[in-house]
Design an enzyme around this catalytic site. Sequence first.
Site, PDB file in Angstrom:
ATOM      1  N   THR A 119     -24.496  14.350 -19.589  1.00  0.00           N
ATOM      2  CA  THR A 119     -24.578  13.027 -18.963  1.00  0.00           C
ATOM      3  C   THR A 119     -23.219  12.503 -18.517  1.00  0.00           C
ATOM      4  OG1 THR A 119     -24.968  10.696 -19.526  1.00  0.00           O
ATOM      5  CG2 THR A 119     -24.516  12.138 -21.352  1.00  0.00           C
ATOM      6  N   GLU A 153     -22.178   9.790 -19.279  1.00  0.00           N
ATOM      7  CA  GLU A 153     -21.650   8.990 -20.395  1.00  0.00           C
ATOM      8  C   GLU A 153     -20.541   9.719 -21.158  1.00  0.00           C
ATOM      9  OE1 GLU A 153     -22.381   5.760 -21.648  1.00  0.00           O
ATOM     10  OE2 GLU A 153     -23.261   5.483 -19.676  1.00  0.00           O
ATOM     11  N   TYR A 189     -23.827   7.391 -28.183  1.00  0.00           N
ATOM     12  CA  TYR A 189     -24.583   8.342 -27.345  1.00  0.00           C
ATOM     13  C   TYR A 189     -23.619   9.258 -26.579  1.00  0.00           C
ATOM     14  CZ  TYR A 189     -27.400   9.882 -23.297  1.00  0.00           C
ATOM     15  OH  TYR A 189     -28.019  10.628 -22.324  1.00  0.00           O
ATOM     16  N   LYS A 199     -23.176  13.335 -26.931  1.00  0.00           N
ATOM     17  CA  LYS A 199     -23.367  14.209 -25.769  1.00  0.00           C
ATOM     18  C   LYS A 199     -22.079  14.980 -25.457  1.00  0.00           C
ATOM     19  CE  LYS A 199     -27.654  13.533 -24.072  1.00  0.00           C
ATOM     20  NZ  LYS A 199     -28.651  14.592 -23.881  1.00  0.00           N
TER      21      LYS A 199
HETATM   22  P1  NAP Z   1     -36.590  10.204 -22.001  1.00  0.00           P
HETATM   23  O1  NAP Z   1     -37.564   9.784 -20.946  1.00  0.00           O
HETATM   24  O2  NAP Z   1     -36.096   9.183 -22.971  1.00  0.00           O
HETATM   25  O3  NAP Z   1     -37.237  11.423 -22.806  1.00  0.00           O
HETATM   26  C1  NAP Z   1     -36.710  11.880 -24.000  1.00  0.00           C
HETATM   27  C2  NAP Z   1     -37.586  12.982 -24.534  1.00  0.00           C
HETATM   28  O4  NAP Z   1     -37.037  13.471 -25.777  1.00  0.00           O
HETATM   29  C3  NAP Z   1     -39.031  12.558 -24.846  1.00  0.00           C
HETATM   30  O5  NAP Z   1     -39.885  13.618 -24.493  1.00  0.00           O
HETATM   31  C4  NAP Z   1     -39.000  12.386 -26.361  1.00  0.00           C
HETATM   32  O6  NAP Z   1     -40.258  12.569 -26.980  1.00  0.00           O
HETATM   33  C5  NAP Z   1     -38.087  13.533 -26.747  1.00  0.00           C
HETATM   34  N1  NAP Z   1     -37.511  13.407 -28.095  1.00  0.00           N
HETATM   35  C6  NAP Z   1     -36.707  12.420 -28.555  1.00  0.00           C
HETATM   36  N2  NAP Z   1     -36.362  12.656 -29.822  1.00  0.00           N
HETATM   37  C7  NAP Z   1     -36.964  13.833 -30.188  1.00  0.00           C
HETATM   38  C8  NAP Z   1     -37.032  14.594 -31.388  1.00  0.00           C
HETATM   39  N3  NAP Z   1     -36.394  14.193 -32.485  1.00  0.00           N
HETATM   40  N4  NAP Z   1     -37.745  15.745 -31.414  1.00  0.00           N
HETATM   41  C9  NAP Z   1     -38.417  16.142 -30.300  1.00  0.00           C
HETATM   42  N5  NAP Z   1     -38.413  15.456 -29.136  1.00  0.00           N
HETATM   43  C10 NAP Z   1     -37.702  14.306 -29.085  1.00  0.00           C
HETATM   44  O7  NAP Z   1     -35.284  10.849 -21.331  1.00  0.00           O
HETATM   45  P2  NAP Z   1     -35.058  11.401 -19.842  1.00  0.00           P
HETATM   46  O8  NAP Z   1     -34.635  10.269 -18.974  1.00  0.00           O
HETATM   47  O9  NAP Z   1     -36.192  12.255 -19.446  1.00  0.00           O
HETATM   48  O10 NAP Z   1     -33.755  12.286 -20.064  1.00  0.00           O
HETATM   49  C11 NAP Z   1     -33.841  13.644 -20.461  1.00  0.00           C
HETATM   50  C12 NAP Z   1     -32.529  14.061 -21.102  1.00  0.00           C
HETATM   51  O11 NAP Z   1     -31.468  13.889 -20.172  1.00  0.00           O
HETATM   52  C13 NAP Z   1     -32.114  13.255 -22.337  1.00  0.00           C
HETATM   53  O12 NAP Z   1     -31.459  14.131 -23.222  1.00  0.00           O
HETATM   54  C14 NAP Z   1     -31.137  12.235 -21.798  1.00  0.00           C
HETATM   55  O13 NAP Z   1     -30.238  11.839 -22.815  1.00  0.00           O
HETATM   56  C15 NAP Z   1     -30.472  13.033 -20.698  1.00  0.00           C
HETATM   57  N6  NAP Z   1     -29.966  12.262 -19.561  1.00  0.00           N
HETATM   58  C16 NAP Z   1     -30.762  11.373 -18.920  1.00  0.00           C
HETATM   59  C17 NAP Z   1     -30.277  10.701 -17.814  1.00  0.00           C
HETATM   60  C18 NAP Z   1     -31.127   9.731 -17.045  1.00  0.00           C
HETATM   61  O14 NAP Z   1     -30.564   8.961 -16.258  1.00  0.00           O
HETATM   62  N7  NAP Z   1     -32.437   9.760 -17.184  1.00  0.00           N
HETATM   63  C19 NAP Z   1     -28.962  10.945 -17.358  1.00  0.00           C
HETATM   64  C20 NAP Z   1     -28.199  11.897 -18.043  1.00  0.00           C
HETATM   65  C21 NAP Z   1     -28.711  12.563 -19.129  1.00  0.00           C
HETATM   66  P3  NAP Z   1     -41.314  11.332 -27.205  1.00  0.00           P
HETATM   67  O15 NAP Z   1     -42.121  11.264 -25.942  1.00  0.00           O
HETATM   68  O16 NAP Z   1     -42.077  11.795 -28.391  1.00  0.00           O
HETATM   69  O17 NAP Z   1     -40.502  10.094 -27.458  1.00  0.00           O
HETATM   70  O1  F7E Z   2     -28.256   0.621 -18.273  1.00  0.00           O
HETATM   71  C1  F7E Z   2     -26.857  -2.701 -17.784  1.00  0.00           C
HETATM   72  C2  F7E Z   2     -26.370  -1.852 -18.959  1.00  0.00           C
HETATM   73  O2  F7E Z   2     -29.898   1.341 -20.011  1.00  0.00           O
HETATM   74  C3  F7E Z   2     -27.602   0.627 -17.033  1.00  0.00           C
HETATM   75  C4  F7E Z   2     -29.635   6.779 -19.726  1.00  0.00           C
HETATM   76  O3  F7E Z   2     -30.586   7.524 -19.015  1.00  0.00           O
HETATM   77  O4  F7E Z   2     -28.069   6.796 -17.894  1.00  0.00           O
HETATM   78  C5  F7E Z   2     -28.819   5.952 -18.742  1.00  0.00           C
HETATM   79  O5  F7E Z   2     -27.954   5.111 -19.505  1.00  0.00           O
HETATM   80  C6  F7E Z   2     -26.645  -0.545 -16.958  1.00  0.00           C
HETATM   81  C7  F7E Z   2     -25.753  -0.705 -18.190  1.00  0.00           C
HETATM   82  O6  F7E Z   2     -28.832   3.042 -18.460  1.00  0.00           O
HETATM   83  C8  F7E Z   2     -29.645  -4.657 -18.985  1.00  0.00           C
HETATM   84  O7  F7E Z   2     -25.470  -2.572 -19.778  1.00  0.00           O
HETATM   85  C9  F7E Z   2     -27.857  -4.996 -17.813  1.00  0.00           C
HETATM   86  O8  F7E Z   2     -24.457  -1.062 -17.790  1.00  0.00           O
HETATM   87  O9  F7E Z   2     -30.522   1.522 -17.571  1.00  0.00           O
HETATM   88  P1  F7E Z   2     -29.489   1.625 -18.614  1.00  0.00           P
HETATM   89  P2  F7E Z   2     -27.468   3.682 -19.013  1.00  0.00           P
HETATM   90  O10 F7E Z   2     -26.935   2.962 -20.172  1.00  0.00           O
HETATM   91  O11 F7E Z   2     -26.542   3.836 -17.850  1.00  0.00           O
HETATM   92  C10 F7E Z   2     -27.138   7.669 -18.549  1.00  0.00           C
HETATM   93  C11 F7E Z   2     -26.469   8.519 -17.494  1.00  0.00           C
HETATM   94  C12 F7E Z   2     -27.763   8.449 -19.645  1.00  0.00           C
HETATM   95  O12 F7E Z   2     -27.352   9.566 -19.952  1.00  0.00           O
HETATM   96  C13 F7E Z   2     -28.731   7.734 -20.524  1.00  0.00           C
HETATM   97  O13 F7E Z   2     -29.588   8.663 -21.203  1.00  0.00           O
HETATM   98  O14 F7E Z   2     -27.406  -1.744 -16.885  1.00  0.00           O
HETATM   99  N1  F7E Z   2     -27.880  -3.682 -18.142  1.00  0.00           N
HETATM  100  N2  F7E Z   2     -28.938  -5.617 -18.315  1.00  0.00           N
HETATM  101  C14 F7E Z   2     -28.980  -3.433 -18.863  1.00  0.00           C
HETATM  102  N3  F7E Z   2     -29.466  -2.296 -19.390  1.00  0.00           N
HETATM  103  C15 F7E Z   2     -30.641  -2.346 -20.069  1.00  0.00           C
HETATM  104  N4  F7E Z   2     -31.163  -1.210 -20.597  1.00  0.00           N
HETATM  105  N5  F7E Z   2     -31.316  -3.523 -20.225  1.00  0.00           N
HETATM  106  C16 F7E Z   2     -30.868  -4.718 -19.704  1.00  0.00           C
HETATM  107  O15 F7E Z   2     -31.498  -5.766 -19.831  1.00  0.00           O
END
Ligand code: NAP
Ligand code: F7E
Length: 332
Positions: free
Chosen positions: A133, A135, A157, A161
Site C-alpha cells: 500500500t 501507506e 497499519y 504493511k
Molecule cells: P477489504 O474490503 O477490507 O477486505 C479485506 C479482506 O480480508 C476481507 O475478505 C476480510 O474477510 C479478510 N480478512 C480480514 N482479516 C482476516 C483474517 N484474520 N483471516 C482471514 N481473512 C481476513 O480490503 P480491500 O480494499 O479489498 O483490500 C485488499 C487488500 O489490499 C488489503 O490487504 C488492504 O490492506 C490492501 N490495500 C487496499 C487498498 C485500497 O485502497 N482498497 C490500497 C492498498 C492496499 P471478511 O469478509 O471476513 O471481513
Molecule cells: O481515508 C479522510 C481520512 O479511510 C481517506 C485503505 O484502503 O487506502 C485506504 O486507506 C482519507 C483520510 O482511506 C473521513 O482521514 C475524512 O485522510 O477512505 P480512507 P485511507 O486511510 O487512505 C490505503 C491506500 C490503504 O492501504 C487502506 O487499506 O479521508 N477522512 N473524513 C475520512 N476517512 C474515513 N474513513 N472516514 C471519514 O469520515
Amino acid sequence: MLQGKIALLTGITGQDGSYLTELLLEKGYAVHGVVRRTSNLTRSRIEHLRSNPEIYGKRLTLHYGDLSDGTTLRRIFAQVQPDEVYHLAGQSHVGLSFEIPESTSEEIAMATLRLLEIVRDQPRPTKVYHASTSEIYGRAVESPQTEETPFRPSSPYGCAKAFATHLAKVYRQSYGMFVCNGILYNHESPRRGENFVTQKIAGAAARIACGLQEELTLGDLESRRDWGHAREYVRAMWLMLQHETADDYVVATGETHSVREFVEAAFAVVNLPWEKYVRSSAAFMRPAEPVQLAGSPDKIRRVLQWEPKVSFHELVQEMVEAELARCREQKA
Ligand code: NAP
Ligand code: F7E
C-alpha cells in the site's frame, strides 16, 4: 483464455478479492478462496458467484480458514496446490489501526510471514502477490512516490504493511521466490467498505437525496488521496504475476483530489448543495495523516503496459449511482 491455472486468494470476500475472482474466472482459472467463519454468513460481494451453480463448486471453491491459523492454511495449500496466490486479507482500515494496533499488526505483518513460510515449503514454485500500500510511504520524502521512495509509515497499519512489504522482498532475494509487492494507492468502487471515506460520502449523498439521511459528518476535508477504480487495480495484480520476473510496482493514477472535492462531486451527482449537509468533526480525525500521497505509475505503464482509464468523476458518479439504486430498492 488461460486454461487450467489454479489461484488461491486470501481476502476473497473483500472489495479487491471479489473483482479479482471475477477476472480470474473470466480468464479460465479455478479459483479458491479462504473465508473466515463469522456469525454473519452473508458474503455479499461474492454472493452472485456463490449462488451461480455453473461456477460455485466447479470453478470456485471456498475454504474456511483464518490468517492466524497456520495449520489450516497449510492444509488448504496442500489440497489446492495453487499456481498463484493473491494475499489480500487483513484489517484494511488505517484509522481503525490506531485503535486496534496489535490485531492489525498480527493480521498484516505476522500473517504475511506465516504465508510466505508456507509458500517456501511448497513442493513446486508458487507465485505470490502481496497487497502492499501507499501507506508505507506515510510522511513521504518526495512526491510522486516511486518504487524507490523510502518507507516512512505514519500509522500502525502502514508500519505493519512496511514490514510485510520488506519481508516479501527478502524472501524474493533470499530464496528466489516469485513474490511481487503491488504498492497500491486508494482504489474504490461500489463494493468499497462503508467506513472508508468515498463510500461514506457516496452513500450519504444518495441517502440524503432519497430522504433517508439528514447530514454527513466527516473528519479532515482537506486530506488528499490518489483515487483509482478497484476493477482496474486488480488487473494490475494479475499482470504482475504473468511477467517473467517478480518485482514491485506502484499502482496509482498520479492525480490527487481532496475529500472536499469528492464531496462536491458526489453531491453534484444528486444535484444538492453539499455545504448544507456536510460538517467536519474531530471525532473522525486521525492522530496522524500521511502527506502528499501521489503515486507514479510510470514503471507499471512501461513494464506491464497497465494504465488507469476511469477518471475521478466517473468513479464518483458510478459510486453515487450504485448507492442511489440501493436506496430505491430499500424504499420499494
Ligand atoms: P477489504 O474490503 O477490507 O477486505 C479485506 C479482506 O480480508 C476481507 O475478505 C476480510 O474477510 C479478510 N480478512 C480480514 N482479516 C482476516 C483474517 N484474520 N483471516 C482471514 N481473512 C481476513 O480490503 P480491500 O480494499 O479489498 O483490500 C485488499 C487488500 O489490499 C488489503 O490487504 C488492504 O490492506 C490492501 N490495500 C487496499 C487498498 C485500497 O485502497 N482498497 C490500497 C492498498 C492496499 P471478511 O469478509 O471476513 O471481513
Ligand atoms: O481515508 C479522510 C481520512 O479511510 C481517506 C485503505 O484502503 O487506502 C485506504 O486507506 C482519507 C483520510 O482511506 C473521513 O482521514 C475524512 O485522510 O477512505 P480512507 P485511507 O486511510 O487512505 C490505503 C491506500 C490503504 O492501504 C487502506 O487499506 O479521508 N477522512 N473524513 C475520512 N476517512 C474515513 N474513513 N472516514 C471519514 O469520515
